[in-house]
Design a protein around this motif. Structure first.
Motif, mmCIF file in Angstrom:
data_model
loop_
_atom_site.group_PDB
_atom_site.id
_atom_site.type_symbol
_atom_site.label_atom_id
_atom_site.label_comp_id
_atom_site.label_asym_id
_atom_site.label_seq_id
_atom_site.Cartn_x
_atom_site.Cartn_y
_atom_site.Cartn_z
ATOM 1 N N UNK A 1 -1.971 3.698 -6.489
ATOM 2 C CA UNK A 1 -1.438 2.677 -7.386
ATOM 3 C C UNK A 1 -1.143 1.320 -6.738
ATOM 4 N N UNK A 2 -0.520 1.281 -5.546
ATOM 5 C CA UNK A 2 -0.190 -0.039 -4.976
ATOM 6 C C UNK A 2 -1.404 -0.946 -4.748
ATOM 7 N N UNK A 3 -2.626 -0.403 -4.762
ATOM 8 C CA UNK A 3 -3.804 -1.273 -4.604
ATOM 9 C C UNK A 3 -3.803 -2.341 -5.690
ATOM 10 N N UNK A 4 -3.205 -2.007 -6.826
ATOM 11 C CA UNK A 4 -3.188 -2.974 -7.924
ATOM 12 C C UNK A 4 -2.403 -4.231 -7.609
ATOM 13 N N UNK A 5 -1.626 -4.198 -6.540
ATOM 14 C CA UNK A 5 -0.826 -5.384 -6.236
ATOM 15 C C UNK A 5 -1.427 -6.185 -5.086
ATOM 16 N N UNK A 6 -2.648 -5.866 -4.713
ATOM 17 C CA UNK A 6 -3.315 -6.616 -3.643
ATOM 18 C C UNK A 6 -4.558 -7.274 -4.227
ATOM 19 N N UNK A 7 -4.660 -8.600 -4.128
ATOM 20 C CA UNK A 7 -5.831 -9.247 -4.705
ATOM 21 C C UNK A 7 -7.122 -8.796 -4.035
ATOM 22 N N UNK A 8 -8.064 -8.368 -4.855
ATOM 23 C CA UNK A 8 -9.311 -7.814 -4.339
ATOM 24 C C UNK A 8 -10.137 -8.838 -3.578
ATOM 25 N N UNK A 52 -9.264 -11.173 -1.699
ATOM 26 C CA UNK A 52 -8.818 -11.357 -0.318
ATOM 27 C C UNK A 52 -9.327 -10.228 0.558
ATOM 28 N N UNK A 58 -0.972 -3.159 -15.305
ATOM 29 C CA UNK A 58 -1.195 -3.315 -13.871
ATOM 30 C C UNK A 58 -2.555 -3.910 -13.587
ATOM 31 N N UNK A 59 -3.537 -3.493 -14.348
ATOM 32 C CA UNK A 59 -4.896 -3.997 -14.119
ATOM 33 C C UNK A 59 -4.942 -5.491 -14.337
ATOM 34 N N UNK A 77 -3.519 -7.200 -11.351
ATOM 35 C CA UNK A 77 -4.490 -7.143 -10.269
ATOM 36 C C UNK A 77 -5.519 -8.258 -10.408
ATOM 37 N N UNK A 81 -4.131 -11.733 -9.710
ATOM 38 C CA UNK A 81 -3.963 -12.089 -8.311
ATOM 39 C C UNK A 81 -5.252 -12.692 -7.748
ATOM 40 N N UNK A 113 -0.182 -13.034 3.672
ATOM 41 C CA UNK A 113 -0.553 -13.298 2.280
ATOM 42 C C UNK A 113 -0.377 -12.060 1.423
ATOM 43 N N UNK A 114 -0.982 -10.971 1.881
ATOM 44 C CA UNK A 114 -0.953 -9.767 1.055
ATOM 45 C C UNK A 114 0.485 -9.300 0.843
ATOM 46 N N UNK A 122 2.577 -11.232 -1.697
ATOM 47 C CA UNK A 122 2.349 -10.933 -3.109
ATOM 48 C C UNK A 122 2.701 -9.495 -3.422
ATOM 49 N N UNK A 123 2.401 -8.641 -2.469
ATOM 50 C CA UNK A 123 2.602 -7.227 -2.717
ATOM 51 C C UNK A 123 4.081 -6.910 -2.937
ATOM 52 N N UNK A 176 5.642 -8.180 -6.442
ATOM 53 C CA UNK A 176 5.020 -7.532 -7.600
ATOM 54 C C UNK A 176 5.315 -6.041 -7.598
ATOM 55 N N UNK A 177 5.255 -5.440 -6.423
ATOM 56 C CA UNK A 177 5.534 -4.011 -6.333
ATOM 57 C C UNK A 177 6.969 -3.715 -6.766
ATOM 58 N N UNK A 237 7.290 -4.078 -10.578
ATOM 59 C CA UNK A 237 6.726 -2.966 -11.329
ATOM 60 C C UNK A 237 7.520 -1.682 -11.138
ATOM 61 N N UNK A 276 9.073 0.377 -14.131
ATOM 62 C CA UNK A 276 8.754 1.779 -14.338
ATOM 63 C C UNK A 276 10.019 2.617 -14.391
#
Lengths: 343, 295
Positions: A119-126, A128, B227-228, B231, B234, B265-266, B269-270, B273-274, B277, B281
């Motif tokens: 799930x956390x992959x959804x919070x990393x811009x692809x 990048x 979530x999509x 994504x 971002x 960077x990651x 943002x991570x 947002x994490x 969410x 949840x």
């Protein structure tokens, strides 16, 4: 499958994609793989316009800063971009479908954990991710590439396919898991069907339609990532960088693929808007065409699951079933009329 | 308690995988030459971990022109750029959610036939590539300026000023359409539930049922599926900053993407947002388990 070809939306989409792909090869066959170059336009013996030349009858999409015809560039590049996006999506699905089925079948208990970890992959811009992993492959080092263009294209396709495999695989796993709660699969399991048989006889035909839709969406996603990479000067098959400190050319794309055309021309937006607009609109047209194909396909397949041929199980003849269905339909219509009348 | 444990594991695994990926370019470079650079890879990871550990004097390389390198400290300079990026992101997210929900309300009040037409139009709008939308927005501003002399908004950031509404508008459009389609689907699924029939038969108005009953139940499902969209947003933000020359975090990345910069960077943002969410949840699951709303 026949009815897909009767869906106008599917046909339009298919036509457009086929036009770009087929047209690309035909164009190269007729005009060769170097676009026409015009250095200036003359009127009454005087040069009136130098490159980039604005759109006209001679150059429907104008020319770039070196005088190359944009339409020719786009037509020549279409095949690389579209085929690469299709390859990325196909490879991704090829890896993700078996993985997804395995997750959905054999790891049903651990599924919530797998989901939670993916799930956390959804919070990393692809984008990048793609940029980080592709830069060492596509950006030409100072001493030149050590790989051939084909190797680079293959590497790029593999990496781009792998990046989102976890997400697509869990998606398929969850879909498969939903099916396991269906009554007919419970019945099959009670009757002693093995897991392998359930995958082959039940999951595959049930999910075939969804997989094809997913494939279409993946093609669209890859196209968009290609465009993003182009903006960052990472082009399909590598970026040719000129390290000359004084008169270095801007980074160049090696083929005429669209990401490269777009990435190179974006800076001309204000002076010559047709330069970036051409490839951007082509991207949009192809993406819309694929979306139309997906929509047409879902409409054609709606509610219909194509099963592999099997022995007939029904005890009554087809005509009887059809007659029954018609009766039921007319009764229902009557009933509905009644209800609306009484309202 | 079990939920919290799971959350911690989720968080730690995500951090470790991001760290592992940050060193991956080393491996790929080696792979091209046909050798496995395991030692270099592990060294890079160690270096990254060490630099993250004393994050107060963390800095990233920034190339000015060709070859010249300048060190940019993460605090406070880079942090400012990050907060600008995050502001744009959350402003656009809020706008997208609000407009999408209002749009859903309006369409739900329409008749079945016109609804399906609206949905088809939005299906195609959704597939528009983001680059085209940004290009068209910038071109529109340029054309308006050329025709009337009125500068609606700056299309590129120069110097220290910040532009907000045009980038937010561009960033908002596609997520808004996605969220709109998503909430239309859930609202329509919810509309077929029995309790809606019951409320209708009791004589409540359409708008009343929509707002008081369907909305409450549908919003949970919309949240979990959004979530999509996040994504997707971002990646969009990234491109948007490039195209508008916005001095956000992505600006540094386009010059030179080092492992450290990738991590910064990651993570920047991570983390927000994490957290957002996870909180959402937690709240919704708690509400559901109390029996407040059935999913």
């Amino acid at each position: 499958m026949k009815s897909v070809w009767r869906q106008p939306l599917f046909l339009i989409g298919f036509g457009i994609v086929a036009f770009f792909l087929g047209g690309s090869y035909v164009f190269e066959w007729i005009f060769g793989n170097v676009p026409k170059q015009t250095f200036f336009i003359e009127e009454n013996g005087r040069a009136v316009e130098g490159p980039p030349i604005s759109p006209s009858w001679m150059h429907p999409l104008g020319t770039d800063q070196f005088g190359y015809d944009m339409l020719a560039k786009i037509m020549l590049g279409a095949k690389y971009t579209i085929l690469a996006a299709m390859a990325v999506a196909a490879l991704r699905m090829l890896i993700a479908i078996p993985l997804g089925f395995v997750i959905g079948t054999y790891f049903q208990r651990q599924r919530t954990w797998i989901n939670a970890l993916i799930d956390p992959i959804h919070y990393v811009p692809m984008t990048i991710f793609a940029v980080l992993l592709l830069t060492p492959i596509l950006w030409m080092p100072e001493e030149g590439f050590s790989t051939t263009i084909n190797e680079r294209i293959i590497f790029q396709v593999i990496i781009m396919a792998l990046i989102t495999v976890p997400i697509v695989a869990t998606l398929i796993g969850n879909e498969a898991n939903l099916l396991y709660h269906q009554e007919y699969i419970l019945a099959a399991r009670t009757l002693g069907a093995s897991r392998r048989r359930i995958i082959i006889r039940h999951l595959t035909p049930q999910l075939r339609e969804k997989m094809l839709v997913l494939y279409g969406q993946q093609v669209v996603e890859s196209l968009i990532i290609f465009a993003h990479l182009g903006l960052l000067q990472l082009f399909l098959g590598g970026t040719d960088v000129d390290y000359d400190p004084m008169f270095g050319d801007p980074p160049k794309s090696i083929s005429f693929e669209w990401a490269g055309i777009f990435g190179n021309s974006f800076q001309y937006l204000q002076g010559a808007p047709w330069l970036p607009l051409g490839p951007a609109v082509s991207f949009a047209i192809v993406i819309l065409a694929i979306a139309a194909m997906i929509e047409g396909y879902t409409r054609a397949m709606n509610g219909k699951v194509k099963l592999t041929k099997r022995k007939k199980m029904a005890f009554v003849s087809d005509e009887t079933i059809e007659w029954n269905q018609q009766q039921l339909k007319s009764k229902l219509i009557l009933l509905k009329k009644d209800m609306t009348a009484s309202k | 308690m079990k939920g919290f444990f799971k959350w911690v594991v989720q968080f730690v695994v995500a951090l470790i995988s991001i760290l592992l990926i940050s060193g991956a370019p080393q491996l790929i470079t080696g792979f091209q030459k046909g050798e496995l650079l395991w030692e270099e890879y592990i060294e890079t990871l160690q270096f990254h971990m060490k630099s993250l550990w004393d994050f107060r004097d963390l800095s990233v390389d920034y190339y000015i022109g060709r070859g010249e390198v300048r060190q940019v400290p993460v605090f406070p300079q880079l942090f400012e750029n990050i907060s600008y990026s995050l502001q744009l992101l959350f402003l656009a997210l809020a706008a997208a959610i609000i407009i999408a929900l209002i749009g859903t309300f309006i369409t739900m009040l329409l008749s079945e036939k016109s609804r399906s037409r609206v949905k088809l139009i939005f299906y195609f709008l959704e597939s528009f590539p983001d680059i085209l939308i940004i290009l068209l927005a910038q071109l529109t501003v340029v054309v308006i300026f050329q025709q009337t002399g009125v500068l609606v908004s700056k299309i590129a950031v120069i110097g220290d000023d910040k532009i907000y509404w045009l980038p937010v508008l561009c960033l908002m459009i596609l997520p808004m359409i996605q969220l709109y389609r998503l909430s239309m689907l859930t609202f329509e699924a919810e509309e077929r539930q029995m309790y809606v029939e019951l409320a209708k038969s009791l004589g409540f108005g359409k708008a009343f049922i929509l707002f008081l009953h369907i909305f409450r139940n549908a919003i949970i499902s919309v949240f979990f599926q959004s979530k999509k969209t996040m994504w997707f947003m971002l990646s969009n933000l990234f491109i948007l900053e490039l195209m508008f020359h916005i001095p956000g975090i992505m600006y540094y990345m386009s010059e030179n993407l080092s492992g450290i910069l990738f991590l910064v960077t990651v993570l920047s943002f991570f983390l927000p947002v994490f957290l957002l969410y996870s909180l959402g949840e937690w709240y919704f699951i708690r509400r559901m388990s109390r029996g407040g709303a059935a999913l």
